[in-house]
Design an enzyme around this catalytic site. Structure first.
Site, short mmCIF file in Angstrom:
data_model
loop_
_atom_site.label_atom_id
_atom_site.label_comp_id
_atom_site.label_asym_id
_atom_site.label_seq_id
_atom_site.Cartn_x
_atom_site.Cartn_y
_atom_site.Cartn_z
N ASP A 287 -12.85 -6.85 -3.80
CA ASP A 287 -11.48 -7.02 -4.26
C ASP A 287 -10.60 -7.10 -3.01
O ASP A 287 -11.05 -6.88 -1.88
CB ASP A 287 -11.05 -5.90 -5.22
CG ASP A 287 -9.91 -6.36 -6.12
OD1 ASP A 287 -9.29 -7.41 -5.82
OD2 ASP A 287 -9.62 -5.69 -7.12
C1 BGC Z 1 -7.05 -7.56 -8.27
C2 BGC Z 1 -8.16 -8.50 -8.69
C3 BGC Z 1 -7.75 -9.93 -8.42
C4 BGC Z 1 -7.43 -10.06 -6.95
C5 BGC Z 1 -7.06 -11.46 -6.53
C6 BGC Z 1 -6.60 -7.82 -6.85
O1 BGC Z 1 -5.47 -7.09 -6.53
O2 BGC Z 1 -7.51 -6.23 -8.40
O3 BGC Z 1 -8.45 -8.32 -10.05
O4 BGC Z 1 -8.75 -10.80 -8.82
O5 BGC Z 1 -6.34 -9.21 -6.64
O6 BGC Z 1 -5.86 -11.85 -7.02
#
Ligand code: BGC
Length: 745
Positions: A287
């Site tokens: 993430d």
């Molecule tokens: C979130 C993810 C997301 C990623 C990209 C993160 O802050 O937890 O679920 O896919 O950002 O946008």
């Protein structure tokens, strides 16, 4: 330009065939073309393939790192997110295939969560439909629209089980139940990915957030997760596994730690379970900056150590952290990591680029014509309306719904009655409010409303204390036959970084409802929100109560279909609605404890000031008709683990409307070597019954349905008695007892 690209890879392919066919024979997992490509890559280019950056299009996290175009040219970035539309992705892809040394195409990702342009209900809303086919279809449509806009990869499905509505991201998942969550995970992966990428109408799925992101302490986003291995494996892991079994090609790590180890540095999660037990052979992406965050977690002294921890745990791609790109080379020098590990990650990533056809045509997903004819076409809009209708849950009805023909004047009260912005919901990505049908428009434009006069009034904001408009609302109530009040949350109140300690309807909206109710006119309350809210007073102050979630582009039309009775509501809650925040976590499949609840004595598990039960239970939802269940039947009361057990029930539609029912089957293991939940969902079916119609519904149960982790943490069955419940929600007591016999005795 395309020709030059083909020539380059044709030569590469030719050299590959002669040079590396021996290598492939020795190891069939190695693709000749890819091995040859890897053999030409510098270390920086390899680390570049393991690097994912956001563009400056939009922001879904705390740090935006500029300069990504230079990184593409120098081969130091192989994938980008927050990059979509044919124009934008084509421009960036050209940089990669024309200006970088090895011309390796970029992979474009985005959070396409519940729609690309045609917005569907938020995932928790869709989960209320319990309609797996329809969810697979909506996932397909969102993938199709996104793929037509140059995208290859979505960061979905999010399959985190959560028993905590304070956590804002419950809106993005399928609720509290492992079985329902696993079935939905499978359906969404099938919808997103399909069987192949030939027509460029599918996306690569990314299962997230591995693992147990939905169980942060106190419901606070990004907080620690601590649970037994039993709970992890029985309750939280199965939906990720179901998604992987359905073919998901990528997995995203979670921000949280589990039992002291941050997921992005957990060899136990990423290698022991994911790769070794589950045989996952796609790639793992972190993430957003979650490798860097291992320094704040306090498990790495610096970013180099964090990167080495992540690579050794099993991470292949670093989202936005630039740790793989900039920091981990030191680990090669001092021997903490090996080049073979880097090659393995690069191989997995390139294999997926090859699988979707990017080496044959890097612009395969970027077609202006397809973009034009696909986005928000009529079929997609009508699929969104159908999904939205099915996602609505009727929580209370004193008989005033569907709206009677005698109703001539309706007063519609906002804050949310004419809203569009919030109805498309959190995580709406590129969805646009202007395409959304508000409740008011939906009510007015429905052909069934042709004789109804509508008045509408804005009573207050979603937040804040301003009650100055209450008086004018009061003055307008007298002329109305019915009042429809639309209240709830704004879309930034649920979602990422949107945890709340108080989950009542915000501002003065509840006071508004109370004031309206006191005027004595029938009141229908529509709640629009992303999470379970505390609705006790809202229920008491409404004659009918509808949970409408954030329903997407067709919200207003779908709610109108239900209010006018054109569609008989069939949604069932995928998560419990507490009576009070103090009860959280409250969920249906709890253990019985040594002192089960007993209202007649003091010394047992209970609150002094409140029932143990939620206000609305998992699986609950009303219809305009009612269904009568007979006692469940089984084909045998004694069965062995290798036999199938058939459980069935006769149900009858005894109300005045045709309607669809979700028949739910739960089991309870009465005595086992470890404590077992009081009920566990094991099967469900949706059936349409005409008014007066009866049907026999059968379920086939097998060994897996009766298995669990025993005292030694071994998966399997134990002989003994089970209750099998079949009913319309998790409160059902309609049961038959069966015995699982040990065949050897
Ligand atoms: C979130 C993810 C997301 C990623 C990209 C993160 O802050 O937890 O679920 O896919 O950002 O946008």
């Amino acid at each position: 330009m395309k020709n030059k690209f083909f020539a380059f890879f044709a030569i590469l392919l030719f050299i590959s065939c002669s040079k590396n066919n021996i290598a492939q024979k020795n190891d069939p997992s190695k693709d000749v073309f890819i091995e040859n490509l890897i053999s030409q890559m510098t270390l920086d280019e390899k680390l570049g393939q393991m690097t994912l950056f956001t563009t400056d299009w939009e922001s879904t996290g705390p740090t935006i790192r500029g300069g990504y175009e230079d990184d593409i040219k120098s081969g130091r970035c192989g994938a980008l997110f927050n990059s979509h539309t044919v124009d934008f992705t084509t421009r960036l892809q050209k940089i990669a295939v024309e200006q970088s040394r090895l011309k390796i195409p970029l992979l474009f990702g985005y959070d396409v969560i519940h729609g690309y342009k045609t917005m569907f209900p938020i995932p928790l809303g869709e989960a209320s439909s319990w309609d797996l086919k329809e969810m697979e279809n909506s996932a397909y449509i969102m993938a199709k629209e996104a793929a037509a806009s140059g995208l290859h990869w979505t960061f979905a499905p999010m399959v985190d089980i959560s028993r905590d509505p304070r956590w804002g991201r419950v809106m993005e998942g399928s609720g509290e139940d492992t079985y329902l969550g696993s079935k939905i995970a499978e359906a969404r992966v099938k919808g997103i990915q399909g069987n192949n990428f030939d027509k460029a109408d599918r996306l690569i799925a990314c299962v997230k957030h591995f693992a147990a992101y939905g169980a942060p302490a106190g419901g606070r986003d990004y907080n620690s997760v601590d649970m037994s291995d039993r709970v992890l494996r029985e309750t939280y892991l199965p939906p990720y596994k179901a998604a992987i079994d359905a073919g998901a090609l990528t997995v995203m790590t979670s921000f949280n730690d589990v039992d002291g180890v941050p997921a992005s540095g957990s060899k136990y999660l990423l290698t022991d379970i994911l790769r070794n037990e589950w045989k996952f052979d796609g790639f793992v992406v972190t993430d957003y900056t979650s490798i860097n965050e291992m320094v704040s977690h306090g498990v790495a002294a610096n970013e180099t150590d964090a990167g080495i921890l992540a690579l050794n745990a099993g991470v292949d791609m670093d989202m936005q952290g630039a740790i793989f790109q900039e920091k981990i080379k030191a680990g090669l020098q001092d021997g903490r990591i090996k080049i073979a590990q880097i090659d393995a990650s690069v191989r997995r990533i390139l294999q997926i680029k090859k699988k979707i056809g990017l080496f044959e045509d890097p612009f395969k997903f970027s077609s202006k014509e397809r973009e034009k004819e696909t986005i928000m076409n009529d079929a997609h809009i009508s699929a969104s309306r159908s999904m939205a209708k099915k996602s609505i849950v009727l929580l209370k009805n004193n008989g005033i719904l569907p709206i009677k023909k005698t109703v001539n004047q309706i007063l519609v009260v906002r804050p949310l009655a004419d809203d569009k912005e919030n109805l498309i919901g959190a995580w709406s990505g590129s969805g646009e409010a202007r395409h959304c049908v508000s409740l008011l428009s939906g009510l007015k434009q429905n052909p069934l409303a042709k004789n109804i006069v509508f008045n509408y009034v804005k009573a207050c904001e979603i937040e804040g204390n301003d009650k100055s408009a209450f008086e004018s609302v009061k003055n307008r109530i007298s002329g109305a036959d019915l009042v429809i009040v639309a209240i709830g949350e704004s879309k930034d109140m649920s979602g990422e970084a949107a945890s709340k300690a108080q989950i009542r309807i915000p501002g003065v909206q509840e006071e508004l409802l109370k004031m309206i109710r006191a005027e004595g006119k029938p009141v229908v309350t529509i709640v629009m929100n992303g999470r379970p809210l505390i609705l006790g007073d809202v229920k008491d102050n409404s004659d009918a109560l509808i949970e409408a979630w954030w329903l997407g582009s067709q919200a207003g039309n779908a709610i109108a279909d239900v209010l006018y009775g054109d569609y008989n509501p069939s949604g069932k809650l995928p998560i419990s609605f507490p009576r009070h925040e103090g009860q959280i976590p409250v969920y249906y499949n709890h253990k019985s404890t040594g002192r089960p609840f007993d209202p007649t004595s003091k010394w047992n598990t209970k609150y002094l000031d409140m029932p143990n039960t939620p206000l609305f239970s998992f699986g609950y939802g009303l219809s305009y008709t009612s269904f009568k269940y007979d006692k469940p039947m089984v084909n045998k009361t004694n069965f062995s683990a290798d036999e199938k057990l058939i459980a069935s029930v006769n149900i009858k539609n005894i109300g005045d409307y045709d309607g669809e029912e979700t028949i739910q089957l739960y089991i309870r293991d009465l005595v086992a070597s470890v404590t077992r939940p009081v009920k566990e969902l094991k099967a469900f079916k949706k059936e349409f019954l005409k008014k007066g119609e009866s049907k026999t519904i059968s379920f086939e149960l097998n060994k897996e349905d009766f298995s669990f982790y025993n005292r030694e943490m071994k998966w399997g069955t134990e002989p003994g008695e089970f209750d099998i419940f079949i009913g319309s929600d998790s409160d059902t007591q309609n049961a038959v007892r069966v015995t699982l016999i040990n065949k050897n005795k």
